[in-house]
Write a protein that holds these residues in place. Structure first.
Motif, PDB file in Angstrom:
ATOM      1  N   THR A  12       7.098   4.785 -14.141  1.00 20.97           N
ATOM      2  CA  THR A  12       6.795   5.957 -13.169  1.00 20.97           C
ATOM      3  C   THR A  12       7.341   6.998 -15.001  1.00 20.97           C
ATOM      4  O   THR A  12       6.523   7.892 -14.686  1.00 20.97           O
ATOM      5  N   GLN A  17       0.967  10.517 -16.051  1.00 23.21           N
ATOM      6  CA  GLN A  17       0.901   9.490 -14.655  1.00 23.21           C
ATOM      7  C   GLN A  17      -0.421   9.271 -14.449  1.00 23.21           C
ATOM      8  O   GLN A  17      -0.642  10.092 -13.412  1.00 23.21           O
ATOM      9  N   PRO A  18      -0.784   8.239 -14.324  1.00 23.24           N
ATOM     10  CA  PRO A  18      -1.633   7.511 -14.399  1.00 23.24           C
ATOM     11  C   PRO A  18      -2.233   7.128 -12.552  1.00 23.24           C
ATOM     12  O   PRO A  18      -2.711   6.816 -12.418  1.00 23.24           O
ATOM     13  N   PHE A  19      -0.945   7.498 -11.866  1.00 19.99           N
ATOM     14  CA  PHE A  19      -0.632   6.098 -10.886  1.00 19.99           C
ATOM     15  C   PHE A  19      -0.035   7.194  -9.628  1.00 19.99           C
ATOM     16  O   PHE A  19       0.624   7.602 -10.170  1.00 19.99           O
ATOM     17  N   SER A  20      -0.941   7.039  -8.611  1.00 16.99           N
ATOM     18  CA  SER A  20      -0.594   7.929  -7.607  1.00 16.99           C
ATOM     19  C   SER A  20       0.687   7.412  -6.699  1.00 16.99           C
ATOM     20  O   SER A  20       0.945   7.660  -5.917  1.00 16.99           O
ATOM     21  N   LEU A  21       0.899   5.389  -6.827  1.00 17.59           N
ATOM     22  CA  LEU A  21       1.388   4.618  -5.824  1.00 17.59           C
ATOM     23  C   LEU A  21       2.412   4.114  -6.944  1.00 17.59           C
ATOM     24  O   LEU A  21       1.414   3.491  -7.886  1.00 17.59           O
ATOM     25  N   GLU A  23       4.184   0.638  -6.474  1.00 17.82           N
ATOM     26  CA  GLU A  23       5.147   0.240  -5.520  1.00 17.82           C
ATOM     27  C   GLU A  23       6.041  -1.231  -6.299  1.00 17.82           C
ATOM     28  O   GLU A  23       5.629  -2.144  -6.661  1.00 17.82           O
ATOM     29  N   ALA A  37      -3.059   4.775  -1.703  1.00 12.49           N
ATOM     30  CA  ALA A  37      -3.578   5.258  -2.567  1.00 12.49           C
ATOM     31  C   ALA A  37      -4.150   4.766  -3.518  1.00 12.49           C
ATOM     32  O   ALA A  37      -4.235   3.712  -3.736  1.00 12.49           O
ATOM     33  N   SER A  38      -5.184   5.773  -4.687  1.00 12.99           N
ATOM     34  CA  SER A  38      -5.155   4.943  -5.810  1.00 12.99           C
ATOM     35  C   SER A  38      -5.062   5.899  -6.887  1.00 12.99           C
ATOM     36  O   SER A  38      -5.652   7.052  -6.379  1.00 12.99           O
ATOM     37  N   ALA A  40      -3.050   2.311  -7.507  1.00 13.20           N
ATOM     38  CA  ALA A  40      -2.083   1.579  -7.381  1.00 13.20           C
ATOM     39  C   ALA A  40      -1.319   0.769  -8.737  1.00 13.20           C
ATOM     40  O   ALA A  40      -2.136   0.457  -8.864  1.00 13.20           O
ATOM     41  N   THR A  74      -7.342  -0.114  -8.434  1.00 11.87           N
ATOM     42  CA  THR A  74      -8.629   1.637  -8.617  1.00 11.87           C
ATOM     43  C   THR A  74      -9.405   1.267  -8.147  1.00 11.87           C
ATOM     44  O   THR A  74     -10.262   0.402  -7.611  1.00 11.87           O
ATOM     45  N   TYR A 127     -13.761  -1.013  -5.484  1.00 21.34           N
ATOM     46  CA  TYR A 127     -11.948  -0.998  -5.495  1.00 21.34           C
ATOM     47  C   TYR A 127     -11.970  -2.606  -6.727  1.00 21.34           C
ATOM     48  O   TYR A 127     -12.556  -3.513  -6.448  1.00 21.34           O
TER      49      TYR A 127
END
Length: 144
Positions: A12, A17-21, A23, A37-38, A40, A74, A127
């Motif tokens: 994070t 920050q390249p990530f939308s998600l 988790e 989202a992508s 991720a 992605t 993807y």
């Protein structure tokens, strides 16, 4: 804070920050098709392997290797085969490796994270899913 919490916090903190998600395992398991989202990133403990007890007397003390998986998903809509997404994922892999290799988790024993390897998990509908594996040690100590 758990080891995975430490890893997710480190991902994070990547700037920009390249990530939308970002988790964990439960969210990855809940994906039915494509992620919400992508790009991720999903982090979880993939495997643990403990060494033999190092003490002859007293409570048990074992070194434990924790393999941490980071699955990067992605897409690139310019290409439904996934080839364009595979090109994009190289930058994401570099960002995650740069953030984690050498990082010493607060929940660990002072040993840095090392890179083990990676592999393509799948291509589908533009993807690409890539798994990166990292290793870090912890110790298990028995009650006296």
């Amino acid at each position: 804070m758990s080891l995975i919490d430490d890893v997710m916090a480190q991902i994070t903190a990547i700037e920009p920050q390249p990530f939308s998600l970002i988790e964990g395992a439960a969210d990855l398991a809940a994906i039915d098709g494509n992620p919400p989202a992508s790009p991720a990133a999903y982090a979880f403990i993939k495997e643990e392997a403990a060494e033999e007890n190092t003490r002859a007397t007293g409570p048990v003390l074992q070194r434990c290797e924790n393999d941490i998986a980071v699955v990067i998903i992605t897409s690139n809509v310019t290409d439904t085969t996934g080839a364009a997404a595979l090109t994009d994922v190289e930058a994401l892999k570099l960002a995650v490796r740069s953030a984690l290799v050498g990082f010493v988790p607060q929940s660990g024993v002072g040993e840095p994270v090392e890179y083990v390897g990676g592999r393509v998990l799948r291509f589908r509908s533009g993807y690409v899913w890539i798994e990166l594996v990292f290793s870090v040690a912890s110790y298990i100590e028995g009650n006296p």
